[in-house]
Design an enzyme around this catalytic site. Structure first.
Site, PDB file in Angstrom:
ATOM      1  N   HIS A 146       0.844  -1.188   0.000  1.00 38.21           N
ATOM      2  CA  HIS A 146       0.000   0.000   0.000  1.00 38.21           C
ATOM      3  C   HIS A 146       0.874   1.231   0.000  1.00 38.21           C
ATOM      4  O   HIS A 146       1.948   1.228   0.598  1.00 38.21           O
ATOM      5  CB  HIS A 146      -0.919   0.011   1.239  1.00 38.21           C
ATOM      6  CG  HIS A 146      -2.081   0.930   1.069  1.00 38.21           C
ATOM      7  ND1 HIS A 146      -1.993   2.272   1.326  1.00 38.21           N
ATOM      8  CD2 HIS A 146      -3.340   0.698   0.629  1.00 38.21           C
ATOM      9  CE1 HIS A 146      -3.154   2.829   1.050  1.00 38.21           C
ATOM     10  NE2 HIS A 146      -4.000   1.911   0.626  1.00 38.21           N
TER      11      HIS A 146
ATOM     12  N   ASP B   1      -7.983  -4.932  -0.167  1.00 38.21           N
ATOM     13  CA  ASP B   1      -8.521  -5.609  -1.343  1.00 38.21           C
ATOM     14  C   ASP B   1      -8.190  -7.078  -1.426  1.00 38.21           C
ATOM     15  O   ASP B   1      -8.823  -7.828  -2.169  1.00 38.21           O
ATOM     16  CB  ASP B   1      -8.058  -4.888  -2.608  1.00 38.21           C
ATOM     17  CG  ASP B   1      -8.843  -3.613  -2.773  1.00 38.21           C
ATOM     18  OD1 ASP B   1     -10.034  -3.653  -2.436  1.00 38.21           O
ATOM     19  OD2 ASP B   1      -8.273  -2.606  -3.183  1.00 38.21           O
TER      20      ASP B   1
HETATM   21  N1  ACO Z   1       4.407  -7.655  -4.900  1.00 41.46           N
HETATM   22  C1  ACO Z   1       5.765  -7.679  -4.970  1.00 41.46           C
HETATM   23  N2  ACO Z   1       6.561  -6.610  -4.735  1.00 41.46           N
HETATM   24  C2  ACO Z   1       5.955  -5.458  -4.403  1.00 41.46           C
HETATM   25  C3  ACO Z   1       4.539  -5.338  -4.312  1.00 41.46           C
HETATM   26  C4  ACO Z   1       3.760  -6.502  -4.555  1.00 41.46           C
HETATM   27  N3  ACO Z   1       2.415  -6.452  -4.484  1.00 41.46           N
HETATM   28  N4  ACO Z   1       4.212  -4.073  -3.971  1.00 41.46           N
HETATM   29  C5  ACO Z   1       5.366  -3.412  -3.863  1.00 41.46           C
HETATM   30  N5  ACO Z   1       6.420  -4.237  -4.118  1.00 41.46           N
HETATM   31  C6  ACO Z   1       7.857  -3.901  -4.015  1.00 41.46           C
HETATM   32  C7  ACO Z   1       8.317  -3.047  -5.175  1.00 41.46           C
HETATM   33  O1  ACO Z   1       8.797  -3.820  -6.236  1.00 41.46           O
HETATM   34  C8  ACO Z   1       9.380  -2.210  -4.510  1.00 41.46           C
HETATM   35  O2  ACO Z   1      10.537  -3.037  -4.333  1.00 41.46           O
HETATM   36  P1  ACO Z   1      12.017  -2.400  -4.395  1.00 41.46           P
HETATM   37  O3  ACO Z   1      12.075  -1.426  -3.247  1.00 41.46           O
HETATM   38  O4  ACO Z   1      12.945  -3.560  -4.251  1.00 41.46           O
HETATM   39  O5  ACO Z   1      12.130  -1.729  -5.726  1.00 41.46           O
HETATM   40  C9  ACO Z   1       8.840  -1.946  -3.101  1.00 41.46           C
HETATM   41  O6  ACO Z   1       7.982  -3.081  -2.837  1.00 41.46           O
HETATM   42  C10 ACO Z   1       8.031  -0.648  -2.978  1.00 41.46           C
HETATM   43  O7  ACO Z   1       7.004  -0.659  -3.967  1.00 41.46           O
HETATM   44  P2  ACO Z   1       6.466   0.628  -4.709  1.00 41.46           P
HETATM   45  O8  ACO Z   1       5.809   0.193  -5.983  1.00 41.46           O
HETATM   46  O9  ACO Z   1       7.551   1.666  -4.814  1.00 41.46           O
HETATM   47  O10 ACO Z   1       5.398   1.160  -3.687  1.00 41.46           O
HETATM   48  P3  ACO Z   1       4.234   2.188  -4.015  1.00 41.46           P
HETATM   49  O11 ACO Z   1       3.881   2.819  -2.718  1.00 41.46           O
HETATM   50  O12 ACO Z   1       4.584   3.070  -5.165  1.00 41.46           O
HETATM   51  O13 ACO Z   1       3.030   1.223  -4.545  1.00 41.46           O
HETATM   52  C11 ACO Z   1       1.176  -0.230  -4.568  1.00 41.46           C
HETATM   53  C12 ACO Z   1       2.005   0.774  -3.760  1.00 41.46           C
HETATM   54  C13 ACO Z   1       0.798   0.369  -5.957  1.00 41.46           C
HETATM   55  C14 ACO Z   1      -0.125  -0.512  -3.835  1.00 41.46           C
HETATM   56  C15 ACO Z   1       1.989  -1.536  -4.757  1.00 41.46           C
HETATM   57  O14 ACO Z   1       2.314  -2.093  -3.484  1.00 41.46           O
HETATM   58  C16 ACO Z   1       1.290  -2.566  -5.621  1.00 41.46           C
HETATM   59  O15 ACO Z   1       1.429  -2.512  -6.853  1.00 41.46           O
HETATM   60  N6  ACO Z   1       0.524  -3.536  -5.008  1.00 41.46           N
HETATM   61  C17 ACO Z   1      -0.236  -4.500  -5.742  1.00 41.46           C
HETATM   62  C18 ACO Z   1      -1.520  -3.876  -6.234  1.00 41.46           C
HETATM   63  C19 ACO Z   1      -2.526  -3.646  -5.120  1.00 41.46           C
HETATM   64  O16 ACO Z   1      -2.794  -4.514  -4.315  1.00 41.46           O
HETATM   65  N7  ACO Z   1      -3.127  -2.439  -5.141  1.00 41.46           N
HETATM   66  C20 ACO Z   1      -4.170  -2.075  -4.186  1.00 41.46           C
HETATM   67  C21 ACO Z   1      -3.738  -0.974  -3.303  1.00 41.46           C
HETATM   68  S1  ACO Z   1      -4.955  -0.681  -2.062  1.00 41.46           S
HETATM   69  C22 ACO Z   1      -6.095   0.291  -2.767  1.00 41.46           C
HETATM   70  O17 ACO Z   1      -5.922   0.978  -3.730  1.00 41.46           O
HETATM   71  C23 ACO Z   1      -7.359   0.297  -2.095  1.00 41.46           C
END
Ligand code: ACO
Length: 428
Positions: A307, A364
């Protein structure tokens, strides 16, 4: 004494005011920075940018706190009804009994949609994604109520648009599902409350009466409350930016529905179940999929994990996890896809990659599980989120107008070509 931030640019130091919120949140006010210095700030994805002050929702991602108008989400999820929470978000205080009765009554009386809306529905192909249909129909409501097009009209006119929107979205949502299946629509019925009415429009058939299960209605009420607002997320920021051009409420909310659709935001609940299905079809090797999620060369991410603001735990996920357990138990559900969800949750919560990055199941992950258990088709999951988020979008749109927010219009840093002269086609 209030704090001041100092910034030195081109050898000159400038003072910037610091704004402190009611929960001691601090922000450096850069609104006059460009005028004073010629500099703008840059922050892709607005990860570190406050776009507004707001008195609606308090969220502390580090400590896992979420409050609507000061009330902890845990108390509201346990005790309130969804429309009570909608009233709280939109009007600022919990309603007194008479106020809630009047609000519910108004909404109940506006649940029917214009019959001409069916002409629009018929124009969509069978199997049309209900998010596309819902977004289109919500924007089209503004054409049925042209008087709504000026958002600065008197309070009564704005209140009527609010009631119409809250009342009609569940009808539009259920009808978009029925039309997509080419089944006859079910009309709203005033004997039901908000949640029951939606369930009935979704599941009743002309051939068979539907009986609302109180366990299902309770779970849905909780889910809608948990989704009702989440401060300046992607879709809410969209509603505010669109509304800041003085676009009407229906147009602004239609844009919010579109923003919610993507799998990185509201579309994650659909993506979670699709991911679980894919893992099951692939033989259910969970370790393989966890490894894929950790592999930077592989675009796969564990949907429903992580998140933008919650880096310890999502307080909504804690509540919803319990609700998911209760619903599965009460309904006696046995589903291999949901077993895979449990195993993934268990493994990822212990895995260093996820722990180190603060990646926990978000709301979610579990909402998809509940929707599946109560029979909501996967494509409708994100629409369910939109029904839940609607009061938040409305409250934020209203606050934005009342605060007389300026039109949303960010700056950029241009990285393209320097000026060059047009070259005739034969000389290129
Ligand atoms: N699976 C694997 N790795 C992940 C995931 C995941 N679901 N989410 C984040 N990471 C990793 C990234 O690759 C990154 O790794 P690094 O530091 O080695 O490069 C690190 O965790 C940080 O991730 P970011 O993408 O920079 O975090 P950001 O805050 O921009 O994104 C997000 C948050 C979009 C929710 C992301 O975690 C994601 O894509 N999750 C899956 C989709 C999801 O469940 N979305 C629902 C969000 S809740 C809502 O909207 C109600």
């Amino acid at each position: 004494m209030s704090e001041i931030a100092k910034i030195t640019l081109d050898g000159e130091t400038h003072e910037l005011p610091v704004i402190v919120g009611s929960e001691n949140e601090k922000a450096i006010d850069i609104s006059k920075l460009r005028g004073k210095t010629g500099y703008v700030t840059i922050d892709p994805g607005f990860k570190n940018t406050g776009s507004t002050t707001s008195a609606i929702t308090f969220l502390n991602g580090e400590d896992g706190i979420l409050r609507y108008r000061g009330y902890p989400i845990e108390q509201l999820a346990e005790k309130a009804s969804f429309l009570e929470v909608a009233y709280l978000l939109i009007y600022g205080d919990l309603p007194k009994k008479a106020e809630l009765d009047a609000f519910e009554n108004e909404i109940t009386r506006h649940t029917m949609v214009h019959e001409d809306m069916k002409t629009l529905l018929r124009a969509f192909p069978a199997g049309a994604h209900p998010m596309g249909v819902a977004a289109s129909l919500i924007v089209s409501l503004s054409t049925f109520y042209p008087e709504s097009q000026d958002p600065n009209r008197d309070k009564e006119a704005v209140d009527l648009s609010i009631v119409r929107l809250l009342a009609k979205l569940p009808t539009i949502a259920a009808w978009s599902h029925k039309f997509s299946e080419r089944h006859p629509v079910i009309y709203p019925k005033n004997k039901y409350n908000y949640v029951e009415n939606f369930l009935n429009m979704m599941f009743e058939l002309p051939t068979e009466e539907y009986k609302v299960d109180p366990i299902v209605a309770k779970a849905l009420n909780t889910l809608l409350i948990l989704h009702a607002d989440h401060e300046q997320n992607c879709s809410t920021s969209t509603v505010r930016v669109v509304g800041s051009s003085q676009a009407n409420l229906y147009a602004s909310v239609g844009a919010g529905i579109s923003a919610l659709w993507g799998p990185l935001h509201g579309g994650a609940n659909q993506a979670v179940i699709e991911m679980l299905e894919a893992i099951r079809k692939d033989g259910g090797d969970i370790d393989k999929w966890i490894a894929k999620a950790k592999d930077k060369e592989d675009p796969f991410r564990l949907m429903g994990f992580g998140h933008r603001v919650y880096k310890n735990f999502d307080p909504r996920a804690t509540i919803i996890k319990k609700a998911a357990d209760d619903v599965l138990k009460a309904l006696g559900i046995n589903d291999p896809v949901l077993d895979i969800a449990k195993q993934i949750e268990e493994i990822a919560l212990k895995d260093e990659y996820f722990v180190k990055r603060g990646l926990y199941p978000n709301v979610d992950f579990y909402s998809g599980i509940i929707y599946r258990a109560i029979g909501i088709p996967t494509e409708m999951f994100t629409v369910m989120f939109a029904i839940g988020r609607l009061p938040g979008w409305i409250a934020q749109w209203k606050e934005m107008l009342e605060d007389k927010s300026p039109i949303g219009r960010p700056r950029q840093i241009y990285t393209g070509s320097a000026v060059r002269n047009y070259v005739e086609i034969e000389n290129r």
